[in-house]
Design a protein around this motif. Sequence first.
Motif, PDB file in Angstrom:
ATOM      1  N   THR A  71     -15.810   6.587  22.342  1.00  0.00           N
ATOM      2  CA  THR A  71     -16.783   5.710  22.981  1.00  0.00           C
ATOM      3  C   THR A  71     -17.715   6.560  23.838  1.00  0.00           C
ATOM      4  O   THR A  71     -17.461   7.748  24.065  1.00  0.00           O
ATOM      5  N   ILE A  72     -18.768   5.968  24.340  1.00  0.00           N
ATOM      6  CA  ILE A  72     -19.720   6.714  25.156  1.00  0.00           C
ATOM      7  C   ILE A  72     -19.054   7.212  26.439  1.00  0.00           C
ATOM      8  O   ILE A  72     -19.272   8.344  26.868  1.00  0.00           O
ATOM      9  N   ARG A  73     -18.208   6.410  27.049  1.00  0.00           N
ATOM     10  CA  ARG A  73     -17.495   6.831  28.264  1.00  0.00           C
ATOM     11  C   ARG A  73     -16.572   8.013  27.966  1.00  0.00           C
ATOM     12  O   ARG A  73     -16.515   8.982  28.718  1.00  0.00           O
ATOM     13  N   GLN A  74     -15.866   7.947  26.858  1.00  0.00           N
ATOM     14  CA  GLN A  74     -14.996   9.058  26.483  1.00  0.00           C
ATOM     15  C   GLN A  74     -15.810  10.291  26.113  1.00  0.00           C
ATOM     16  O   GLN A  74     -15.383  11.418  26.366  1.00  0.00           O
ATOM     17  N   ALA A  75     -16.999  10.096  25.551  1.00  0.00           N
ATOM     18  CA  ALA A  75     -17.854  11.221  25.165  1.00  0.00           C
ATOM     19  C   ALA A  75     -18.243  12.043  26.384  1.00  0.00           C
ATOM     20  O   ALA A  75     -18.282  13.275  26.318  1.00  0.00           O
ATOM     21  N   ARG A  76     -18.507  11.399  27.480  1.00  0.00           N
ATOM     22  CA  ARG A  76     -18.851  12.137  28.707  1.00  0.00           C
ATOM     23  C   ARG A  76     -17.695  13.022  29.153  1.00  0.00           C
ATOM     24  O   ARG A  76     -17.887  14.157  29.568  1.00  0.00           O
ATOM     25  N   ARG A  77     -16.477  12.495  29.047  1.00  0.00           N
ATOM     26  CA  ARG A  77     -15.304  13.275  29.434  1.00  0.00           C
ATOM     27  C   ARG A  77     -15.078  14.436  28.454  1.00  0.00           C
ATOM     28  O   ARG A  77     -14.807  15.564  28.860  1.00  0.00           O
ATOM     29  N   VAL A  78     -15.238  14.174  27.155  1.00  0.00           N
ATOM     30  CA  VAL A  78     -15.031  15.212  26.148  1.00  0.00           C
ATOM     31  C   VAL A  78     -16.064  16.320  26.299  1.00  0.00           C
ATOM     32  O   VAL A  78     -15.743  17.507  26.187  1.00  0.00           O
ATOM     33  N   LEU A  79     -17.297  15.967  26.595  1.00  0.00           N
ATOM     34  CA  LEU A  79     -18.346  16.976  26.739  1.00  0.00           C
ATOM     35  C   LEU A  79     -18.116  17.878  27.943  1.00  0.00           C
ATOM     36  O   LEU A  79     -18.645  18.990  27.996  1.00  0.00           O
ATOM     37  N   SER A  80     -17.320  17.442  28.901  1.00  0.00           N
ATOM     38  CA  SER A  80     -16.997  18.320  30.025  1.00  0.00           C
ATOM     39  C   SER A  80     -15.973  19.386  29.628  1.00  0.00           C
ATOM     40  O   SER A  80     -15.855  20.399  30.291  1.00  0.00           O
ATOM     41  N   TYR A  81     -15.233  19.161  28.526  1.00  0.00           N
ATOM     42  CA  TYR A  81     -14.260  20.132  28.034  1.00  0.00           C
ATOM     43  C   TYR A  81     -14.864  21.089  27.009  1.00  0.00           C
ATOM     44  O   TYR A  81     -14.706  22.284  27.097  1.00  0.00           O
ATOM     45  N   ASP A  82     -15.501  20.548  25.985  1.00  0.00           N
ATOM     46  CA  ASP A  82     -15.978  21.332  24.852  1.00  0.00           C
ATOM     47  C   ASP A  82     -17.382  20.883  24.457  1.00  0.00           C
ATOM     48  O   ASP A  82     -17.800  19.774  24.764  1.00  0.00           O
ATOM     49  N   ARG A  83     -18.060  21.755  23.736  1.00  0.00           N
ATOM     50  CA  ARG A  83     -19.383  21.436  23.192  1.00  0.00           C
ATOM     51  C   ARG A  83     -19.281  21.311  21.678  1.00  0.00           C
ATOM     52  O   ARG A  83     -18.927  22.270  21.001  1.00  0.00           O
ATOM     53  N   PRO A  84     -19.577  20.151  21.144  1.00  0.00           N
ATOM     54  CA  PRO A  84     -19.513  19.990  19.682  1.00  0.00           C
ATOM     55  C   PRO A  84     -20.714  20.650  19.006  1.00  0.00           C
ATOM     56  O   PRO A  84     -21.748  20.854  19.614  1.00  0.00           O
ATOM     57  N   PHE A  85     -20.560  20.962  17.722  1.00  0.00           N
ATOM     58  CA  PHE A  85     -21.709  21.484  17.004  1.00  0.00           C
ATOM     59  C   PHE A  85     -22.457  20.378  16.292  1.00  0.00           C
ATOM     60  O   PHE A  85     -23.569  20.585  15.834  1.00  0.00           O
ATOM     61  N   ARG A  86     -21.889  19.184  16.226  1.00  0.00           N
ATOM     62  CA  ARG A  86     -22.604  18.052  15.654  1.00  0.00           C
ATOM     63  C   ARG A  86     -22.150  16.767  16.328  1.00  0.00           C
ATOM     64  O   ARG A  86     -20.964  16.501  16.461  1.00  0.00           O
ATOM     65  N   LEU A 116      -3.186  17.268  19.709  1.00  0.00           N
ATOM     66  CA  LEU A 116      -3.247  18.018  20.965  1.00  0.00           C
ATOM     67  C   LEU A 116      -4.613  17.861  21.632  1.00  0.00           C
ATOM     68  O   LEU A 116      -4.711  17.694  22.851  1.00  0.00           O
ATOM     69  N   LEU A 117      -5.676  17.912  20.835  1.00  0.00           N
ATOM     70  CA  LEU A 117      -7.017  17.721  21.389  1.00  0.00           C
ATOM     71  C   LEU A 117      -7.198  16.316  21.940  1.00  0.00           C
ATOM     72  O   LEU A 117      -7.758  16.125  23.021  1.00  0.00           O
ATOM     73  N   LEU A 118      -6.735  15.317  21.196  1.00  0.00           N
ATOM     74  CA  LEU A 118      -6.869  13.936  21.661  1.00  0.00           C
ATOM     75  C   LEU A 118      -6.113  13.725  22.969  1.00  0.00           C
ATOM     76  O   LEU A 118      -6.604  13.042  23.871  1.00  0.00           O
ATOM     77  N   ASP A 119      -4.935  14.336  23.090  1.00  0.00           N
ATOM     78  CA  ASP A 119      -4.182  14.240  24.344  1.00  0.00           C
ATOM     79  C   ASP A 119      -4.901  14.973  25.474  1.00  0.00           C
ATOM     80  O   ASP A 119      -4.965  14.478  26.605  1.00  0.00           O
ATOM     81  N   ALA A 120      -5.442  16.148  25.188  1.00  0.00           N
ATOM     82  CA  ALA A 120      -6.146  16.916  26.225  1.00  0.00           C
ATOM     83  C   ALA A 120      -7.388  16.181  26.706  1.00  0.00           C
ATOM     84  O   ALA A 120      -7.722  16.218  27.889  1.00  0.00           O
ATOM     85  N   TRP A 121      -8.070  15.503  25.794  1.00  0.00           N
ATOM     86  CA  TRP A 121      -9.274  14.759  26.158  1.00  0.00           C
ATOM     87  C   TRP A 121      -8.957  13.371  26.695  1.00  0.00           C
ATOM     88  O   TRP A 121      -9.855  12.615  27.047  1.00  0.00           O
ATOM     89  N   GLN A 122      -7.685  12.995  26.695  1.00  0.00           N
ATOM     90  CA  GLN A 122      -7.223  11.686  27.181  1.00  0.00           C
ATOM     91  C   GLN A 122      -7.839  10.550  26.401  1.00  0.00           C
ATOM     92  O   GLN A 122      -8.288   9.548  26.953  1.00  0.00           O
ATOM     93  N   ILE A 123      -7.857  10.694  25.083  1.00  0.00           N
ATOM     94  CA  ILE A 123      -8.373   9.636  24.203  1.00  0.00           C
ATOM     95  C   ILE A 123      -7.179   8.908  23.636  1.00  0.00           C
ATOM     96  O   ILE A 123      -6.437   9.433  22.822  1.00  0.00           O
ATOM     97  N   THR A 124      -6.958   7.673  24.096  1.00  0.00           N
ATOM     98  CA  THR A 124      -5.857   6.859  23.611  1.00  0.00           C
ATOM     99  C   THR A 124      -6.312   5.461  23.346  1.00  0.00           C
ATOM    100  O   THR A 124      -7.296   5.024  23.852  1.00  0.00           O
TER     101      THR A 124
END
Length: 124
Positions: A71-86, A116-124
């Motif tokens: 979701t957009i809210r989760q995207a903000r959190r994920v972008l603080s960890y890693d930068r996607p290429f797409r 592991l990535l989903l857990d690290a990004w707290q996506i549940t």
Amino acid sequence: MSAPSLGVSRMKSMLSRLFQPMMMDEVDMPTTYLWVGDESYSACINPNTGRLFATLWHDGYGKFDPVHYVTIRQARRVLSYDRPFRIRLGSFPRLTFEFFRIKCHSMKEAQAEVELLLDAWQIT
């Protein structure tokens, strides 16, 4: 007074059964991730809500390509960890992220990496 409290406790037990997780693991904890697919393509879903978390496919050359749905809210959190290429806009309000390829020997290993990535990004 005891009759209404009996009704409340009955209602609580009915509601707890209604919202009980559908799938449990071997230690009676709710299962968060369920992988559906085969050795070339699989999808990670939450079996209790039906929500799609990620897809993973084998490119035929020893690498696996994961796509994460957030979701957009989760995207903000994920972008603080890693930068996607797409980044692609899926069906609103979903975004799809592609980060990297995973070099593994089997689909099971690649699925464990995605979890592991989903857990690290707290996506549940």
